[in-house]
Structure formats: C-alpha cells, structure tokens
Design an enzyme around this catalytic site. Structure first.
Site, PDB file in Angstrom:
ATOM      1  N   GLU A   1      -5.434  -8.342  -1.126  1.00  0.00           N
ATOM      2  CA  GLU A   1      -6.003  -8.377   0.248  1.00  0.00           C
ATOM      3  C   GLU A   1      -7.376  -7.921   0.049  1.00  0.00           C
ATOM      4  O   GLU A   1      -7.663  -7.330  -0.821  1.00  0.00           O
ATOM      5  CB  GLU A   1      -5.705  -7.110   0.901  1.00  0.00           C
ATOM      6  CG  GLU A   1      -4.166  -7.237   1.798  1.00  0.00           C
ATOM      7  CD  GLU A   1      -3.778  -6.206   2.653  1.00  0.00           C
ATOM      8  OE1 GLU A   1      -4.673  -5.815   3.217  1.00  0.00           O
ATOM      9  OE2 GLU A   1      -2.446  -5.936   2.704  1.00  0.00           O
TER      10      GLU A   1
ATOM     11  N   GLU B   1       0.913  -1.310  -0.067  1.00  0.00           N
ATOM     12  CA  GLU B   1      -0.015  -0.131  -0.071  1.00  0.00           C
ATOM     13  C   GLU B   1       0.840   1.296   0.050  1.00  0.00           C
ATOM     14  O   GLU B   1       0.909   1.846   0.910  1.00  0.00           O
ATOM     15  CB  GLU B   1      -0.931   0.106   1.428  1.00  0.00           C
ATOM     16  CG  GLU B   1      -1.726  -1.335   0.918  1.00  0.00           C
ATOM     17  CD  GLU B   1      -3.098  -1.136   2.174  1.00  0.00           C
ATOM     18  OE1 GLU B   1      -2.766  -0.577   3.545  1.00  0.00           O
ATOM     19  OE2 GLU B   1      -3.929  -1.633   1.940  1.00  0.00           O
TER      20      GLU B   1
END
Ligand code: BG6
Length: 488
Positions: free
Chosen positions: A385, A191
C-alpha cells in the site's frame, strides 16, 4: 546511459480491500461484518481524523445494523462485487502484474462460526480469480482486512477470545485449500498493528468506553500471531509453493532533534511498530516487549505450544503499507506544529509537504524504511500500500488530470528503485486504492487514491461508472517500461 529499470519479475500492481471496495453486503449470502457499522460523517475539517479508532459497544453495533437512516458507505464500497469483470479488464489494460484484494470472511462464513462455508461466497472468489488468471494477473490475497464477521464481535467478544483462533484457521484452511491453484501469495492480517490503535477495527473487540485495556489488545494480538502461524504451517504443508506474508502499517520514526532522548524516543516508537513484525518474521517475542509487559502489568495467557508454533512458522515475506513518516520527541513540544496521519496524529516535520488530509509526504522515507526493514529481517519485502488520497475534479469533457497523484507515486517509485540498488529484495508494489474506494479512516468517497475514477460521492449518490484518470495512462507506461518512465 542505461535506463533505470526494475527486475523483470517485479510485481507491479494495485491494492484494494473487500470492506472498502466490494460492496454487495447482503448479496450471495454474505453476513454482516465490523466494517458495515462504520457510519459516514460529513467531515468539517479534513485534517482531523474521524472516529475510525473510536470504541464500539454491543449496543452501538446493534444500533448501526438496525439503522435504516444512516449512510454506511462500506456496505456498497465501489460495487466491485457486481463490476469485477470490468475492473479486472481495466487492470489488464493498465498492464498490472498483480492485484491485491481481500476475501470478506463473512462471505465465506456469514456468522463467523458456521458449520459449513457458504458456497455462493466461494464461487464469487473463484470467478474473480479465474478472471485474473485470464489476463495473467497474479492475485495477492489478504485473509482479514478490517472485515471480521460481526458474530465474532457479538458472540465471542473478538480476538481476545482464544476460540477465535480456531474459527479463523477454519476459514483460512477453507479458502487456501479451495484456491491453492489460483492464489500463490497470501497475507494473513492487514496492518496487524492496528489492534494497538483500534480494538474494534483490528480485533473486533467491544467496549462501552475507551476501555480496551493493554491486556486485551496484546492478548488479541497474541491470538492473531498464533492463528497466522497455524495458517502458515497449514499452507506450507498443503503446498510448499504458497507464500505467506505478514502486513504492517509501517511508521518510520525520525528523532525531532539529535538530543539522545529524542533518538531514544524514536527507538521506542519503532519498537511499538516493529513489535508485530519482530514476532511474525523472527518467530518470537522480542526482549523489549517482555520488559514492556512486565512494567505494564500485562500477563499474556499462552497455551503451552504457542511459542513453539510461532518459532516453527515465521512468515515467508514481510509486506507493509507506507504513507508517511513520523517525528519522535521525548517531551511534548509546546510550540510544535501538529499534523494528522494514518491512525495517529503527531508532530509535523518542517521539511515535508502534506496531503489535503495532513498526511506528510516523504518518499525518501520509503527508501529508508526499505533498507531498515531489510537490514533487520533479511526476508523479501513487498510494498502493498502506498498512494495519495486527494480530491479529484472531473473536467467538462470527462477527464481527470491528477498530476499531483502521478508526482507522488513517481517519487516513491524512484525511491524503491534506489532501495533495490541498495540491495533490498523487493517483490513488488501495489498502489493503494487503484480504483477509487471508500476511505478506511473517514468513510469518505472523496478521498480518492485511484488511477481509475468511480462516479460516487460522499452522500452515496452516483452511478459507480469507471473512468480512466491521467494516472491510469501514466502507470500503464511505467509498467510497460519496467519503471523507466518514472524517471522521465
Ligand atoms: C491503510 C489501510 O491503513 O490505509 C487501508 O490498510 C486504508 O484500508 C489506507 O484505506 C488509507 O487510509 P484511508 O483512511 O485514507 O482510507
């Protein structure tokens, strides 16, 4: 009717990160990391994001490291460090094709800038990868997932310091060289856009107040981009079979109304989000970012070769986390309902339900985002995810009936299937926290994502023993039927 099935080589899997799962923070010569300073806070209101995004000063970091009283759950995680064989055997039983984990940088270079790597740390991951290979489970390895060695923060001021590029590249070269025959798929930064909301978590930046300037954040991001490209270049030269991906926390923004100003606001939010993948997939800074920098007095310091390095070394694939969508409105609506989410709180979408933590559940948004990203980049995608953080109950006979989690994952698998039919090239799917682990955002243990239950509570009490939830058997069936069971 023909069964709805995923491609035979689709990588069904589960995801974790060292900082929330591994524990053993003082074992095998590991040094302290930024994640070790995250103190547990008893949540008063689950829908209020806690201090994940709060700034950290040098004093606060040192106080946390010397604090003998507080609870720091990321230091013990789920004790994967001592239980990896048992965990991997459970993944094999579930039928996983891939397992996402991160390497704790401070297990390899305990201070971040050590002259030589820590052999005990390297041997730990050798053992983990060998165990995965025993069951034919493909590792998917993140090089940096919120676990920067604390020395990088304390002695270098984090990623805004250009010297950190070399430290990271040295670490990455060490592990990629060592594991090149055991690991094919690598992600550089988890991220990478989190630097936009948390300078400390994303970039090990230190600050006395919330004064990480935009200049600091974007400078740190620039250094991460260059580091990622240098690592990509190195990996390809070392072994052309290695695949390097970028990783984005995807925020799919919907305009609140058809008002063109709301649509424009959604575009602006998308630019904020896709700025990172635009650089890493396309290999150059987008024009809209240059305008933003000019209008906000941001003056990136670049070395003469930086732009050429980015252009020559884009990633091989794009991966992302997907938990929810967001709503964009050009003027803050006075009466709109608010909800919380991954890093950002925002306006509630009345068409969607929410988790116990207020994250809005939007499986169709996953199909939209897969199409959108594939249209934009035309590179393979990987959902690394996705999942539902929920409170689980263990029944008197030791069962965990988590049909809410099955329902969530089922809907998202159905939408991924649709996206593949739409023409999206999708490498795989790793559900977040396949075994229960510590929450990144709140450091709670009770926010569980797993198909495997871990006996641990928010107070740090428990045995770490594992149990199979109903979702364990369901996912096993889904994998065995190549997804068809998700349509039952
Ligand atoms: C992602 C992170 O943002 O979301 C994970 O990469 C994190 O580290 C996951 O755990 C879920 O967030 P949370 O706050 O529910 O743990």
């Amino acid at each position: 009717m023909q069964a709805k099935q995923f491609p035979t080589d689709f990588l069904w899997g589960g995801a974790t990160a060292a900082n929330q799962f591994e524990g053993g923070w003082q074992d095998g010569g590991r040094g302290p990391a930024t994640s070790d300073t995250a103190v547990a806070i008893d949540p008063k209101d689950r829908k209020t994001a806690l201090d994940f995004t709060a700034p950290m000063s040098k004093e606060k970091v040192l106080a946390a490291l010397n604090d003998a009283e507080g609870r720091y759950p990321k230091r013990w995680g789920s004790d994967f460090y001592h239980r990896y064989k048992e965990d991997i055997a459970l993944y094999a039983e579930m039928g996983l094709k891939t397992f996402r984990l991160s390497i704790a940088w401070s297990r390899i270079f305990p201070n971040g800038d050590d002259a030589a790597p820590n052999e005990a740390g390297l041997q730990f991951y050798d053992a983990v990868f060998d165990e995965l290979r025993k069951y034919n489970i493909e590792p998917l390895v993140t090089l940096s997932h919120y676990e920067t060695p604390i020395g990088i923060a304390l002695n270098y001021g984090g990623w805004q310091n250009r010297a950190v590029i070399d430290l990271f590249v040295k670490y990455a070269k060490t592990v990629i060289t060592r594991y090149q025959d055991k690991v094919k798929y690598w992600l550089t930064f988890n991220e990478i856009n989190v630097i936009g909301v948390s300078g400390y978590v994303g970039g090990a930046l230190l600050s006395d107040d919330d004064a990480y300037t935009l200049q600091d954040r974007f400078q740190a991001a620039h250094h991460q981009f260059v580091a990622s490209s240098l690592v990509t270049q190195f990996a390809h030269e070392l072994n052309p079979d290695l695949k390097i991906g970028m990783m984005l926390a995807r925020m799919q923004a919907y305009p609140a109304t058809p008002n063109p100003l709301d649509v424009l606001q959604a575009l602006k939010l998308d630019h904020e989000n896709l700025f990172y993948s635009d650089v890493q997939v396309r290999g150059k800074y987008p024009a809209y970012a240059k305008r933003f920098f000019a209008e906000n007095g941001i003056n990136l310091q670049m070395a003469p070769s930086d732009e050429a390095i980015l252009a020559a070394n884009p990633v091989d694939f794009m991966s992302f986390s997907y938990y929810m969508s967001t709503v964009a409105r050009h003027e803050p609506g006075a009466n709109v309902e608010k909800t919380s989410g991954n890093f950002v709180n925002g306006e509630a979408n009345p068409y969607l339900e929410s988790s116990d933590w207020g994250w809005q559940i939007d499986s169709v948004g996953l199909r939209i985002t897969l199409n959108y990203l594939y249209d934009r980049y035309q590179v393979p995608l990987f959902v690394v995810e996705n999942g539902l953080g929920a409170l689980d109950t263990v029944t008197a006979d030791g069962q965990i009936h988590d049909e809410y989690r099955i329902d969530y994952v089922k809907q998202h698998i159905q939408q991924m299937y649709e996206a593949i039919q739409d023409g999206v090239e999708l490498l795989g799917y790793t559900t977040w926290g396949i075994t229960d682990l510590v929450s990144a955002g709140t450091s709670e243990f009770s926010k569980r994502y797993g198909f495997v239950y871990v006996d641990m509570d928010d107070q740090g009490q428990g045995t770490f023993d594992r149990r199979r939830k109903d979702s364990f058997y369901w996912y096993q069936h889904v994998i065995a039927t190549r997804g068809a069971a998700a349509f039952d």
